[in-house]
Design a protein around this motif. Structure first.
Motif, PDB file in Angstrom:
ATOM      1  N   LYS A 261       0.836  -1.201   0.000  1.00  0.00           N
ATOM      2  CA  LYS A 261       0.000   0.000   0.000  1.00  0.00           C
ATOM      3  C   LYS A 261       0.867   1.246   0.000  1.00  0.00           C
ATOM      4  O   LYS A 261       1.933   1.277   0.634  1.00  0.00           O
ATOM      5  N   ASP A 262       0.418   2.264  -0.699  1.00  0.00           N
ATOM      6  CA  ASP A 262       1.134   3.538  -0.733  1.00  0.00           C
ATOM      7  C   ASP A 262       1.338   4.066   0.683  1.00  0.00           C
ATOM      8  O   ASP A 262       0.430   4.030   1.510  1.00  0.00           O
ATOM      9  N   GLY A 263       2.543   4.536   0.957  1.00  0.00           N
ATOM     10  CA  GLY A 263       2.839   5.152   2.240  1.00  0.00           C
ATOM     11  C   GLY A 263       3.149   4.174   3.357  1.00  0.00           C
ATOM     12  O   GLY A 263       3.391   4.590   4.485  1.00  0.00           O
ATOM     13  N   GLU A 264       3.115   2.875   3.076  1.00  0.00           N
ATOM     14  CA  GLU A 264       3.435   1.887   4.107  1.00  0.00           C
ATOM     15  C   GLU A 264       4.802   1.272   3.833  1.00  0.00           C
ATOM     16  O   GLU A 264       5.254   1.222   2.689  1.00  0.00           O
ATOM     17  N   ASP A 265       5.450   0.802   4.894  1.00  0.00           N
ATOM     18  CA  ASP A 265       6.808   0.279   4.778  1.00  0.00           C
ATOM     19  C   ASP A 265       6.883  -1.197   4.380  1.00  0.00           C
ATOM     20  O   ASP A 265       7.904  -1.631   3.849  1.00  0.00           O
ATOM     21  N   PHE A 266       5.837  -1.969   4.671  1.00  0.00           N
ATOM     22  CA  PHE A 266       5.893  -3.405   4.449  1.00  0.00           C
ATOM     23  C   PHE A 266       4.648  -3.895   3.722  1.00  0.00           C
ATOM     24  O   PHE A 266       3.550  -3.394   3.961  1.00  0.00           O
ATOM     25  N   PRO A 267       4.802  -4.907   2.852  1.00  0.00           N
ATOM     26  CA  PRO A 267       3.643  -5.466   2.156  1.00  0.00           C
ATOM     27  C   PRO A 267       2.792  -6.336   3.087  1.00  0.00           C
ATOM     28  O   PRO A 267       3.277  -6.839   4.099  1.00  0.00           O
ATOM     29  N   HIS A 268       1.523  -6.504   2.733  1.00  0.00           N
ATOM     30  CA  HIS A 268       0.583  -7.317   3.492  1.00  0.00           C
ATOM     31  C   HIS A 268       0.266  -8.578   2.679  1.00  0.00           C
ATOM     32  O   HIS A 268      -0.333  -8.482   1.605  1.00  0.00           O
ATOM     33  N   PRO A 269       0.651  -9.768   3.166  1.00  0.00           N
ATOM     34  CA  PRO A 269       0.397 -11.004   2.427  1.00  0.00           C
ATOM     35  C   PRO A 269      -1.093 -11.354   2.394  1.00  0.00           C
ATOM     36  O   PRO A 269      -1.834 -11.042   3.322  1.00  0.00           O
ATOM     37  N   PHE A 270      -1.513 -12.019   1.310  1.00  0.00           N
ATOM     38  CA  PHE A 270      -2.873 -12.536   1.203  1.00  0.00           C
ATOM     39  C   PHE A 270      -2.884 -13.689   0.211  1.00  0.00           C
ATOM     40  O   PHE A 270      -1.912 -13.927  -0.506  1.00  0.00           O
ATOM     41  N   ARG A 271      -3.994 -14.435   0.179  1.00  0.00           N
ATOM     42  CA  ARG A 271      -4.156 -15.535  -0.769  1.00  0.00           C
ATOM     43  C   ARG A 271      -4.948 -15.020  -1.962  1.00  0.00           C
ATOM     44  O   ARG A 271      -5.994 -14.398  -1.815  1.00  0.00           O
TER      45      ARG A 271
END
Length: 98
Positions: free
Chosen positions: A35-45
């Motif tokens: 996500k824009d402005g965030e430092d780390f990605p969020h995993p999903f299926r």
């Protein structure tokens, strides 16, 4: 702009049993959203259709066909996300000059 990250083309089957004793298999691929402005990605299926080839590793955006307008005028996400590859910056720049 937020992007979807695919690191591997591995498909993981997930089997569930129905009440009638039969089973159903879902095909899933690991992905993450940055996500824009965030430092780390969020995993999903990421769910795939029965015959759909897995997405190759790379960066993607969600295709507009993945969104619909519901019966009450709300924006809804369809059952399956469709992804569009993001062209690397160097390729996009070279294409613009051509």
């Amino acid at each position: 702009m937020s992007k979807i990250i695919i690191r591997t083309a591995t498909v993981t089957p997930r089997q569930i049993k129905r009440k009638d004793g039969s089973s159903m298999v879902f095909r899933e691929q690991s992905a993450a959203i940055m996500k824009d402005g965030e430092d780390f990605p969020h995993p999903f299926r990421l769910g795939l259709d029965d015959t759909q080839a897995p997405y190759p590793p790379g960066d993607y955006v969600v295709d507009a066909s993945s969104f619909n307008v519901g019966q009450y005028g709300d924006l809804i996400v369809g059952r399956r996300l469709m992804l569009v590859p993001v062209a690397p910056a160097a390729t996009a720049t070279a294409s613009a000059k051509a």
